[in-house]
Every structure is written in C-alpha cells, then in structure tokens.
Design an enzyme around this catalytic site. Sequence first.
Site, PDB file in Angstrom:
ATOM      1  CB  THR A 226      -0.971  -0.005   1.201  1.00 55.81           C
ATOM      2  OG1 THR A 226      -0.215  -0.083   2.400  1.00 55.81           O
ATOM      3  CG2 THR A 226      -1.936  -1.176   1.121  1.00 55.81           C
TER       4      THR A 226
ATOM      5  CB  SER B 229       1.443   5.475   3.812  1.00 53.70           C
ATOM      6  OG  SER B 229       0.702   6.564   3.325  1.00 53.70           O
ATOM      7  CB  CYS B 230       2.597   0.228   4.011  1.00 56.80           C
ATOM      8  SG  CYS B 230       1.058   0.454   4.938  1.00 56.80           S
ATOM      9  CB  SER B 231       5.133   0.408  -0.456  1.00 54.05           C
ATOM     10  OG  SER B 231       4.577  -0.874  -0.330  1.00 54.05           O
TER      11      SER B 231
ATOM     12  CG  LEU C 130       9.120  -2.434   5.104  1.00 56.45           C
ATOM     13  CD1 LEU C 130       9.376  -3.051   6.475  1.00 56.45           C
ATOM     14  CD2 LEU C 130       8.569  -3.476   4.136  1.00 56.45           C
TER      15      LEU C 130
END
Length: 160
Positions: free
Chosen positions: A45, A47-49, A53
């Site tokens: 997703t 923001s996560c990528s 992370l």
Amino acid sequence: MIQVGDRLPTVTLRRMGNEGIEAVTTDDFFGGRRVALIGVPGAFTPSCSAQHLPGYVEQADALKAKGVDEVACVAVNDPFVMAEWAKAKGADGKVTLLSDGNGDFAEATGLAFDGSGIGLGTRLKRFAMVVDDGRVSSLRVEDDPAAVEVTAAEKLMADL
C-alpha cells in the site's frame, strides 16, 4: 486497545521460512528479547511501501545499536505477500515480516480497523511499539492510517 505495560496476547503469526510457511507464536517470537514491531494496514500500500517499512529497513542497524534484538513488521496479509514485499523493499535480513492473515493479532490487541468501505476488510492500524520480553514498553499509533508521523523509525528510536 493494548497499552504500555500490557503483555502481548498469545496468537499465532506466520512467516516464510526455508521450508515454506512457518507458524510462530507471539510468546515464542517476543519472549526473552527486545523487539521493535511495526504494524501496517497492508503490504504494497502507498504509505506502507513508500515510507513506513523503508524507514525501518534503513534504520534497522541503528535500532539494533540501541538495544533492539530484532525489527519486525506485521500486517493482515498472507505470508506469501509478506515475503514478496520483503524482497521488493530490501527488508530481508533487516526486518522480519510477519503475517497476521486472519487478523487474530489485530483483533486481540485492539489495533484492528475496518477497511471494508474500500474493500480491505479488517486491517491493522499503523503502529510502532517496543516489546520487551513480551510486554509493551512503548506504543505509538497513528490516527490516520495513511499517515507515517508518530510511527516513523526516528520517533520510535527516541523511545529507546
């Protein structure tokens, strides 16, 4: 919702190992050591990528220098997706990706949110915590699942 001082609930998470999918209980994974754990709404997703992370991959050595034994990331995704995400983001050997495919950890910690309005089902709120021997010693939770502000690696390092 889980709070600082609480013990993590006993649930089974999954990860990819050399022989395929491995089950790991929270008791075994977090017991007897200090773990920096982030939770994300979903692998791959935005923001996560792009932010969450990668910040922990970049800061893994700095977190370990501050006394963290392992850096881990959990999401309500299957272990195959988590393994591919680890490869895509260069996390292998730096951040252990754990699958909460059924949302058991999300529900048991009270960190679940309902993303069904956009087709995501139950997901984890974005969080960052330090777990000492199975007990939460630091907890940061974002109000907005797209935001990476209070849960960024630099913020969690300040808690160590």
